[in-house]
Scaffold this motif. Sequence first.
Motif, mmCIF file in Angstrom:
data_model
loop_
_atom_site.group_PDB
_atom_site.id
_atom_site.type_symbol
_atom_site.label_atom_id
_atom_site.label_comp_id
_atom_site.label_asym_id
_atom_site.label_seq_id
_atom_site.Cartn_x
_atom_site.Cartn_y
_atom_site.Cartn_z
ATOM 1 N N TYR A 17 0.900 -1.582 -0.181
ATOM 2 C CA TYR A 17 0.584 -0.121 -0.286
ATOM 3 C C TYR A 17 0.719 1.185 0.031
ATOM 4 O O TYR A 17 1.760 0.949 1.210
ATOM 5 N N ILE A 18 0.455 1.950 -0.821
ATOM 6 C CA ILE A 18 2.017 3.408 -0.838
ATOM 7 C C ILE A 18 0.816 4.921 -0.931
ATOM 8 O O ILE A 18 -0.519 4.604 -1.993
ATOM 9 N N GLY A 19 1.026 5.416 -0.887
ATOM 10 C CA GLY A 19 0.690 6.519 -0.631
ATOM 11 C C GLY A 19 0.838 8.041 0.985
ATOM 12 O O GLY A 19 0.588 6.949 2.155
ATOM 13 N N GLU A 20 -0.047 8.651 1.280
ATOM 14 C CA GLU A 20 -0.433 9.152 2.381
ATOM 15 C C GLU A 20 -1.152 9.533 3.329
ATOM 16 O O GLU A 20 -2.621 8.541 2.957
ATOM 17 N N GLY A 21 -0.753 8.496 4.680
ATOM 18 C CA GLY A 21 -1.803 7.961 5.357
ATOM 19 C C GLY A 21 -2.164 6.569 5.581
ATOM 20 O O GLY A 21 -3.266 6.350 5.831
ATOM 21 N N THR A 22 -1.373 6.214 4.580
ATOM 22 C CA THR A 22 -1.610 3.968 4.523
ATOM 23 C C THR A 22 -2.044 3.490 6.120
ATOM 24 O O THR A 22 -1.984 2.343 5.667
ATOM 25 N N LEU A 23 -1.304 3.991 6.673
ATOM 26 C CA LEU A 23 -0.872 3.412 7.712
ATOM 27 C C LEU A 23 -2.115 3.314 8.229
ATOM 28 O O LEU A 23 -2.914 2.282 9.019
ATOM 29 N N GLU A 24 -3.649 4.074 7.526
ATOM 30 C CA GLU A 24 -4.654 3.401 7.927
ATOM 31 C C GLU A 24 -4.916 1.643 7.733
ATOM 32 O O GLU A 24 -6.016 1.510 9.006
ATOM 33 N N ARG A 25 -4.728 1.730 6.708
ATOM 34 C CA ARG A 25 -4.523 0.170 6.091
ATOM 35 C C ARG A 25 -4.363 -0.375 7.153
ATOM 36 O O ARG A 25 -4.926 -2.494 7.114
ATOM 37 N N LEU A 26 -3.205 -0.726 8.412
ATOM 38 C CA LEU A 26 -3.002 -1.343 9.317
ATOM 39 C C LEU A 26 -3.581 -2.595 9.562
ATOM 40 O O LEU A 26 -3.355 -3.890 9.758
ATOM 41 N N THR A 27 -4.880 -2.068 10.249
ATOM 42 C CA THR A 27 -5.674 -2.697 11.139
ATOM 43 C C THR A 27 -6.153 -3.589 10.145
ATOM 44 O O THR A 27 -6.965 -4.964 10.673
ATOM 45 N N ASP A 28 -6.852 -2.784 8.946
ATOM 46 C CA ASP A 28 -7.280 -4.098 8.201
ATOM 47 C C ASP A 28 -5.658 -4.976 7.692
ATOM 48 O O ASP A 28 -6.359 -6.603 7.141
ATOM 49 N N ALA A 29 -4.629 -5.088 7.084
ATOM 50 C CA ALA A 29 -3.947 -5.723 7.407
ATOM 51 C C ALA A 29 -3.481 -7.093 8.320
ATOM 52 O O ALA A 29 -3.504 -8.379 7.739
ATOM 53 N N ALA A 57 -1.258 2.150 18.049
ATOM 54 C CA ALA A 57 -2.816 2.480 18.262
ATOM 55 C C ALA A 57 -3.577 1.419 16.706
ATOM 56 O O ALA A 57 -4.717 1.276 17.908
ATOM 57 N N HIS A 58 -2.727 1.590 15.745
ATOM 58 C CA HIS A 58 -3.790 0.959 14.723
ATOM 59 C C HIS A 58 -3.801 -0.821 15.450
ATOM 60 O O HIS A 58 -4.525 -1.304 14.766
ATOM 61 N N ILE A 59 -2.883 -1.633 16.387
ATOM 62 C CA ILE A 59 -2.688 -3.018 16.366
ATOM 63 C C ILE A 59 -3.915 -2.662 17.373
ATOM 64 O O ILE A 59 -4.531 -3.990 16.918
ATOM 65 N N THR A 60 -3.397 -2.343 18.051
ATOM 66 C CA THR A 60 -5.207 -2.541 19.194
ATOM 67 C C THR A 60 -5.967 -2.759 19.049
ATOM 68 O O THR A 60 -7.374 -2.889 19.065
ATOM 69 N N ALA A 61 -6.617 -1.401 18.196
ATOM 70 C CA ALA A 61 -7.895 -1.069 17.269
ATOM 71 C C ALA A 61 -7.970 -2.623 16.719
ATOM 72 O O ALA A 61 -9.475 -2.949 16.892
#
Length: 361
Positions: A17-29, A57-61
Motif C-alpha cells: 500500500y503506497i500513499g499519504e496516510g496508508t497507516l490506516e490500512r494496518l488494522t485491515d492488513a 494504536a492501529h494494532i490494538t484497534a
Amino acid sequence: MAMQLDVALGERAYPIYIGEGTLERLTDAINAVGQKGTIGLVTDSNVGSLYAEQVEAHITATGRKCITHAMPAGEANKRLARIEEICGTFLDAGLDRSSLLIALGGGVVGDITGFAASVFMRGIPVIQIPTTIVAQVDSSVGGKTGVNHPLSKNSIGAFHQPQAVIIDMTLLKTLPERELKAGLAEAIKHGIIADAKLFDYMVDNAAKILDYDLAAITVPVQRSCEIKAAIVAEDEKEHGVRANLNYGHTFGHAIEAVTEYKVYLHGEAIALGMCAAAALSLELRLVDQTFVDQQKACFEAYGLPTRWPDLPVDACMMAMQKDKKVRAGTLKFIVADRMGHVVQRTDITEAQARAALEAIR
Ligand SMILES: NC(=O)c1ccc[n+]([C@@H]2O[C@H](COP(=O)([O-])OP(=O)(O)OC[C@H]3O[C@@H](n4cnc5c(N)ncnc54)[C@H](O)[C@@H]3O)[C@@H](O)[C@H]2O)c1
C-alpha cells in the motif's frame, strides 16, 4: 491518494500500500493475516519515539495485544545479538506461533525484524512499515532479510516474504536530508536499469523531491516498487534477472568495505559504484559519453557523490576479489547498454574493472 500494488508470488503473494496516510490500512492488513496472538512491534530508538504510539494504536484497534521492542538505531546493531534480544522480549511477553511481527523503521529494522520473524518459533508472519526511502524502494520488498557478521555484511539471513508492506509517505517528513538523498540513489538506479521515463522524472523533479514534496516523492517510490516487485516475481532467489538490481553494487560494495562502512551511506557508495559501472559500460562501448554525463548530472542534482579522488584502487580490487570468493567464484558486473536497460557480464577483465575505478577518481 493511496494505491495498492501486488507482488505476484503465488501463495506467498502480498500487497504493497503506497500513499499519504496508508497507516490506516494496518488494522485491515493485520486482520487479513489472521494471526490471533500478541503482536510484536520492532522499531529503533529514533523511529520509535516518533511513530510507535501511532502504530500501536492501529494494532490494538484489532483487539490484539501489542508488545514493542525498540532496538538501538544504526547499522552496527544489525547483528545476531540483537535477534536474541528481540526474541527474548517476545518470549518473555508470551508471543507464540499465533503471533505476528511488525517492522517499523528503515532497512536495518526491516532486515532484522524479517529475519527474527523467519526464525521465531521456526517462522511467523511479518508486516513491513518502511520509514526510509531505502526501505520503501528496496529493502522492504523482496523478502531478503538478515544481519551482518563481523566478517561479512548481510551474510546471515533468510528469504522471508512479508504479508504486506505499508508505505505511508507522511512518515518521511522527519527523515534526515542525507538519508533522503542516499535513498533516492536506489530510485534513480531503478530508472537506469529498467525505466528511462523514471530517470527523466528524477532529473526533472529534483527540486520538488529534495523539498520533501510528498506527492513528487510518491512517483519514484511507487514506480520503484513496481519494478522491484516485477523482478522479484520473476526471480525470487536471484538466479537470474534479480541481479540487475545490483547495478553499481559490485563497485559500491567494495567502496563500502574499504571505508569500513563509515564514510558513505549505502546509497552514496552505490552512486559512486554506478558511476564506475557507467564508465565500464562506456569502456565496453555499450553506451556513449552522453549516458555517462547524464547519469553523473542526475546524481549531482541530488547531492550524491560522483567522484572519490582518493579512491584506493588496489584495495577496492582486493575487496572485489574477496566478494568473488564469497559468490562461488564469479564476479558479475551489471552494465548499461542504454538508459533504462542493463545486461549482466561475467567476462570483465581485471584491467577493465581497474580502469572503471580509475575513472571515478
Ligand atoms: N533486504 C534488502 O533487500 C535490502 C536492500 C537494500 C538495503 N538493505 C539494508 O538496509 C539497511 C539500510 O537501510 P536504511 O538506509 O533505511 O538505514 P537505517 O535503517 O539505519 O535508517 C537510517 C537512519 O534513519 C533513521 N530513520 C528511519 N526512518 C526515519 C524517519 N522516518 N524519520 C526520522 N529518522 C528515521 C533511523 O533511525 C536511522 O538512524 C542496510 O543494512 C542494508 O543492508 C536491505
